[in-house]
Design a protein around this motif. Structure first.
Motif, mmCIF file in Angstrom:
data_model
loop_
_atom_site.group_PDB
_atom_site.id
_atom_site.type_symbol
_atom_site.label_atom_id
_atom_site.label_comp_id
_atom_site.label_asym_id
_atom_site.label_seq_id
_atom_site.Cartn_x
_atom_site.Cartn_y
_atom_site.Cartn_z
ATOM 1 N N MET A 99 0.830 -1.182 0.000
ATOM 2 C CA MET A 99 0.000 0.000 0.000
ATOM 3 C C MET A 99 0.879 1.253 0.000
ATOM 4 N N SER A 100 0.509 2.214 -0.827
ATOM 5 C CA SER A 100 1.286 3.440 -0.950
ATOM 6 C C SER A 100 0.905 4.431 0.141
ATOM 7 N N ASN A 101 1.900 5.142 0.657
ATOM 8 C CA ASN A 101 1.638 6.166 1.666
ATOM 9 C C ASN A 101 1.479 7.543 1.039
ATOM 10 N N GLU A 102 1.504 7.611 -0.273
ATOM 11 C CA GLU A 102 1.409 8.901 -0.939
ATOM 12 C C GLU A 102 -0.003 9.460 -0.887
ATOM 13 N N TYR A 103 -0.074 10.788 -0.849
ATOM 14 C CA TYR A 103 -1.353 11.481 -0.994
ATOM 15 C C TYR A 103 -1.546 11.797 -2.469
ATOM 16 N N HIS A 104 -2.784 11.726 -2.917
ATOM 17 C CA HIS A 104 -3.091 11.995 -4.322
ATOM 18 C C HIS A 104 -3.873 13.285 -4.517
ATOM 19 N N HIS A 105 -4.658 13.653 -3.506
ATOM 20 C CA HIS A 105 -5.468 14.878 -3.595
ATOM 21 C C HIS A 105 -5.530 15.530 -2.217
ATOM 22 N N VAL A 106 -4.952 16.718 -2.113
ATOM 23 C CA VAL A 106 -4.909 17.468 -0.859
ATOM 24 C C VAL A 106 -5.921 18.603 -0.948
ATOM 25 N N LEU A 107 -6.799 18.682 0.057
ATOM 26 C CA LEU A 107 -7.778 19.767 0.142
ATOM 27 C C LEU A 107 -7.384 20.687 1.279
ATOM 28 N N VAL A 108 -7.223 21.970 0.967
ATOM 29 C CA VAL A 108 -6.919 22.977 1.975
ATOM 30 C C VAL A 108 -8.186 23.782 2.217
ATOM 31 N N ALA A 109 -8.697 23.728 3.446
ATOM 32 C CA ALA A 109 -9.897 24.483 3.805
ATOM 33 C C ALA A 109 -9.453 25.760 4.510
ATOM 34 N N VAL A 110 -9.848 26.914 3.961
ATOM 35 C CA VAL A 110 -9.395 28.192 4.509
ATOM 36 C C VAL A 110 -10.574 29.061 4.927
ATOM 37 N N ASP A 111 -10.299 29.976 5.877
ATOM 38 C CA ASP A 111 -11.349 30.880 6.351
ATOM 39 C C ASP A 111 -11.210 32.290 5.772
ATOM 40 N N LEU A 112 -10.249 32.502 4.886
ATOM 41 C CA LEU A 112 -9.995 33.768 4.198
ATOM 42 C C LEU A 112 -9.392 34.849 5.097
ATOM 43 N N THR A 113 -8.979 34.506 6.317
ATOM 44 C CA THR A 113 -8.255 35.457 7.160
ATOM 45 C C THR A 113 -6.771 35.348 6.822
ATOM 46 N N LYS A 114 -5.962 36.153 7.499
ATOM 47 C CA LYS A 114 -4.511 36.093 7.259
ATOM 48 C C LYS A 114 -3.945 34.714 7.595
ATOM 49 N N ASP A 115 -4.630 33.965 8.469
ATOM 50 C CA ASP A 115 -4.171 32.614 8.810
ATOM 51 C C ASP A 115 -4.196 31.669 7.605
ATOM 52 N N SER A 116 -5.023 31.991 6.619
ATOM 53 C CA SER A 116 -5.156 31.136 5.439
ATOM 54 C C SER A 116 -3.818 30.948 4.726
ATOM 55 N N TYR A 117 -2.995 31.996 4.723
ATOM 56 C CA TYR A 117 -1.694 31.900 4.055
ATOM 57 C C TYR A 117 -0.828 30.840 4.718
ATOM 58 N N LYS A 118 -0.817 30.822 6.046
ATOM 59 C CA LYS A 118 0.007 29.862 6.786
ATOM 60 C C LYS A 118 -0.477 28.435 6.536
ATOM 61 N N VAL A 119 -1.793 28.255 6.525
ATOM 62 C CA VAL A 119 -2.358 26.917 6.306
ATOM 63 C C VAL A 119 -1.987 26.426 4.896
ATOM 64 N N LEU A 120 -2.166 27.287 3.911
ATOM 65 C CA LEU A 120 -1.846 26.921 2.528
ATOM 66 C C LEU A 120 -0.347 26.644 2.365
ATOM 67 N N GLU A 121 0.475 27.489 2.986
ATOM 68 C CA GLU A 121 1.921 27.304 2.857
ATOM 69 C C GLU A 121 2.412 26.024 3.532
ATOM 70 N N ARG A 122 1.657 25.497 4.489
ATOM 71 C CA ARG A 122 2.011 24.220 5.104
ATOM 72 C C ARG A 122 1.602 23.063 4.191
ATOM 73 N N ALA A 123 0.511 23.249 3.439
ATOM 74 C CA ALA A 123 -0.018 22.174 2.595
ATOM 75 C C ALA A 123 0.734 22.027 1.272
ATOM 76 N N ILE A 124 1.204 23.125 0.718
ATOM 77 C CA ILE A 124 1.820 23.092 -0.623
ATOM 78 C C ILE A 124 3.008 22.132 -0.712
ATOM 79 N N PRO A 125 3.974 22.182 0.227
ATOM 80 C CA PRO A 125 5.101 21.238 0.114
ATOM 81 C C PRO A 125 4.666 19.769 0.206
ATOM 82 N N ILE A 126 3.630 19.509 1.001
ATOM 83 C CA ILE A 126 3.121 18.130 1.121
ATOM 84 C C ILE A 126 2.561 17.683 -0.229
#
Length: 151
Positions: A1-28
């Motif tokens: 079984m592969s441990n890879e992710y195939h589709h990552v969904l980033v749920a954001v609230d449109l506040t300034k925190d959204s940038y941090k959440v997205l920036e954590r998800a992009i490298p993954i």
């Protein structure tokens, strides 16, 4: 079984925190060569007003929708996330995130978590709601430093 992710969904609230959440998800997503979708959920106006006002809220809801799409693009466009992978949906956040995840084969959901103290606050948070109904992995990104006020 592969441990890879195939589709990552980033749920954001449109506040300034959204940038941090997205920036954590992009490298993954990049490491896994995964599709990356970004989503914001708007609560239906009828919920906010209990459905008791004798007026058509459609045009107001449309304006809120347009504003949210514009704000989401401001957050996602600099990271080259195509507009067709940017979603604004109307509904309750945890319900819509679960529905989207099932329909689109999402295997990792990334959300922001304020990590506020107190049991009642914890239970009321979107990240907790997402975690409890998810059929895939959930990454809660800590946002907002202790003692920092939210804008």
């Amino acid at each position: 079984m592969s441990n890879e992710y195939h589709h990552v969904l980033v749920a954001v609230d449109l506040t300034k925190d959204s940038y941090k959440v997205l920036e954590r998800a992009i490298p993954i997503a990049r490491r896994n060569h995964a599709k990356l979708s970004v989503m914001h959920t708007l609560e239906p106006l009828g919920f906010a007003y209990g459905g008791d006002i004798p007026m058509d809220l459609t045009s107001i809801q449309d304006q809120l929708d347009d504003h949210a799409k514009h704000r989401l693009a401001e957050i996602a466009d600099p990271h080259d996330i195509p507009r067709e992978d940017q979603y604004v949906v109307v509904g309750m956040p945890d319900t819509e995130i679960h529905r989207f995840s099932k329909e689109h084969g999402v295997d990792l959901i990334v959300v922001g978590s304020h990590g506020r103290h107190g049991f009642a606050l914890l239970l009321g948070s979107t990240s907790t709601g997402v975690l409890h109904g998810a059929e895939c992995d959930v990454l809660a990104v800590r946002v907002g430093k202790d003692g920092e006020t939210d804008e």
